[in-house]
Design a protein around this motif. Structure first.
Motif, short mmCIF file in Angstrom:
data_model
loop_
_atom_site.label_atom_id
_atom_site.label_comp_id
_atom_site.label_asym_id
_atom_site.label_seq_id
_atom_site.Cartn_x
_atom_site.Cartn_y
_atom_site.Cartn_z
N PRO A 46 3.28 -0.95 -6.73
CA PRO A 46 3.85 -1.88 -5.75
C PRO A 46 4.87 -1.24 -4.82
O PRO A 46 5.06 -1.73 -3.70
N ALA A 47 5.50 -0.15 -5.24
CA ALA A 47 6.53 0.48 -4.42
C ALA A 47 6.03 1.69 -3.65
O ALA A 47 6.80 2.29 -2.89
N MET A 48 4.77 2.05 -3.79
CA MET A 48 4.30 3.31 -3.22
C MET A 48 2.86 3.19 -2.76
O MET A 48 2.02 2.55 -3.41
N SER A 49 2.55 3.82 -1.62
CA SER A 49 1.17 3.87 -1.12
C SER A 49 0.93 5.21 -0.45
O SER A 49 1.87 5.93 -0.09
N VAL A 50 -0.35 5.56 -0.29
CA VAL A 50 -0.72 6.77 0.43
C VAL A 50 -1.75 6.38 1.48
O VAL A 50 -2.63 5.54 1.24
N SER A 51 -1.62 6.97 2.66
CA SER A 51 -2.48 6.59 3.79
C SER A 51 -3.01 7.83 4.50
O SER A 51 -2.43 8.92 4.43
N LEU A 71 9.07 7.77 4.47
CA LEU A 71 7.73 8.22 4.83
C LEU A 71 7.70 9.74 4.74
O LEU A 71 8.48 10.42 5.40
N VAL A 72 6.81 10.26 3.91
CA VAL A 72 6.58 11.71 3.86
C VAL A 72 5.30 11.97 4.64
O VAL A 72 4.21 11.60 4.21
N GLN A 73 5.44 12.56 5.82
CA GLN A 73 4.31 12.79 6.72
C GLN A 73 3.81 14.22 6.55
O GLN A 73 4.57 15.18 6.74
N MET A 74 2.53 14.35 6.19
CA MET A 74 1.94 15.64 5.84
C MET A 74 0.73 15.89 6.74
O MET A 74 -0.39 15.49 6.42
N ILE A 99 10.82 10.99 6.66
CA ILE A 99 11.35 10.08 7.67
C ILE A 99 11.90 8.83 7.00
O ILE A 99 11.15 8.07 6.37
N ASP A 100 13.19 8.63 7.14
CA ASP A 100 13.83 7.39 6.70
C ASP A 100 13.63 6.37 7.82
O ASP A 100 14.15 6.54 8.93
N ALA A 101 12.87 5.32 7.55
CA ALA A 101 12.52 4.36 8.59
C ALA A 101 13.75 3.63 9.14
O ALA A 101 13.69 3.06 10.23
N LEU A 116 -1.65 12.76 6.44
CA LEU A 116 -1.58 12.11 5.15
C LEU A 116 -0.15 11.60 5.03
O LEU A 116 0.80 12.37 5.25
N VAL A 117 0.02 10.31 4.73
CA VAL A 117 1.35 9.70 4.76
C VAL A 117 1.65 9.02 3.42
O VAL A 117 0.90 8.12 2.99
N LEU A 118 2.71 9.46 2.78
CA LEU A 118 3.22 8.77 1.60
C LEU A 118 4.30 7.80 2.04
O LEU A 118 5.20 8.16 2.80
N ARG A 119 4.20 6.56 1.58
CA ARG A 119 5.21 5.54 1.90
C ARG A 119 5.78 5.02 0.59
O ARG A 119 5.03 4.53 -0.27
N VAL A 120 7.09 5.14 0.41
CA VAL A 120 7.70 4.74 -0.86
C VAL A 120 8.98 3.95 -0.57
O VAL A 120 9.76 4.30 0.32
N ALA A 121 9.17 2.88 -1.30
CA ALA A 121 10.37 2.05 -1.15
C ALA A 121 11.59 2.82 -1.63
O ALA A 121 11.61 3.35 -2.74
#
Length: 319
Positions: A46-51, A71-74, A99-101, A116-121
């Motif tokens: 629930p706190a993390m996704s990959v795109s 956001l960890v942008q790779m 990147i801190d949104a 490839l983007v990691l998004r984590v709360a």
């Protein structure tokens, strides 16, 4: 674990898609170019996704909502530039960006950018930091914004990025929840222990040595629950120590981390099954928590110096 994929050549529709999946922001493209959006997202926890994200045009993204996410942008191809009030952080195949949104002003993507983007709360990251420190820090967590190839942080993050890419690219509709919980733990521990931040010194400061019996208890628990891919927090709870003390004990006495120890033990169990002919390579990989056969093969070769198929051909067990 939900997974969704989108394609759109419409800028308004592309904005609606990205705003529905992420926090509100505005995408614009360079005059004379057209959006060619390719976007997919897979929830890890629930706190993390990959795109996977590609605009197919030179795009500028400006936040309209300050979500508390990292956001960890790779980049896998192309380039980008994340701008803040005080500096800018480049992104390409040799430079990742954190990147801190809440503080980014805008992000510019080149036409060929494929991310490839990691998004984590950040709430989840902060909870893990507090757990590892053993107290609530007085100042907010702030990561270094760049990660460059050749740095210690990049070397530590590389297997994490490979695991995230494998999950994002997998055709499987779902993964076992314990495996995704373990992946979240690996992401969080690697971010906090490898990527520089304002609490790194306190987090990495040597602690009093953990008693070897606690490490042995942790090892016993791991092997007794190997198919469940026990999370670091569960291992620490069973051993009766904090996760910080568990990491310190594994580093001091086993020269590894709990997550790496679990992965190595699962690979060893898979190797034993392959040697005994207990199923195909794919079956054995899935049995021991490696749903993506290609990723399993990479990890297996790294640990044993040979492909899984070669192990099958070269070994057999008596009935």
């Amino acid at each position: 674990m939900q997974s969704r994929s989108y394609r759109s050549d419409s800028l308004p529709e592309g904005n609606r898609i990205l705003n529905s999946e992420w926090s509100r922001h505005r995408v614009s493209v360079q005059h004379g170019q057209s959006l060619r959006l390719r976007f997919s997202i897979r929830s890890i926890t629930p706190a993390m996704s990959v795109s996977s994200l590609c605009y197919g045009a030179q795009a500028v993204v400006r936040p309209e909502e300050r979500a508390n996410v990292l956001l960890v942008q790779m980049p896998r191809a192309g380039f980008g530039l994340a701008s803040f009030d005080d500096a800018s952080t480049p992104m390409d195949a040799a430079h990742y960006a954190l990147i801190d949104a809440r503080s980014v002003a805008q992000v510019v993507y080149g036409r060929e950018a494929d991310m490839l983007v990691l998004r984590v709360a950040m709430e989840r990251v902060n909870a893990r930091l507090e757990e590892d420190l053993g107290y609530r820090p007085a100042t907010p967590l702030s990561f270094a914004r760049g990660m460059a190839r050749g740095s210690p942080a990049w070397a530590a993050w590389e297997p994490v990025a490979a695991a995230l890419a494998a999950v994002e690219a997998s055709a499987l509709a779902d993964f076992p929840a314990p495996a995704m919980s373990a992946l979240e733990g690996m992401v969080l521990s690697t971010l906090l222990l490898a990527q520089p931040h304002n609490h790194s010194e306190a987090l990495l400061r040597p602690q009093p040595a953990i008693a070897p019996r606690h490490v042995r208890r942790a090892e016993e628990f791991i092997h007794a629950n190997l198919r469940l891919a026990p999370a670091t927090a569960d291992i620490a709870a069973h051993a009766g120590v904090s996760t910080r003390a568990l990491f310190d004990g594994f580093r001091r006495f086993l020269q590894t981390t709990p997550a790496a120890y679990v992965r190595a033990a699962r690979l060893a169990a898979a190797r034993a099954d392959l040697q005994c002919g207990h199923g195909s390579v794919g079956d054995v990989a899935a049995r021991w928590g490696f749903p993506h056969a290609g990723h399993f093969a990479v990890l297996y070769r790294r640990q044993y110096g040979e492909a899984p198929a070669r192990t099958v051909r070269a070994h057999s067990c008596d009935s």
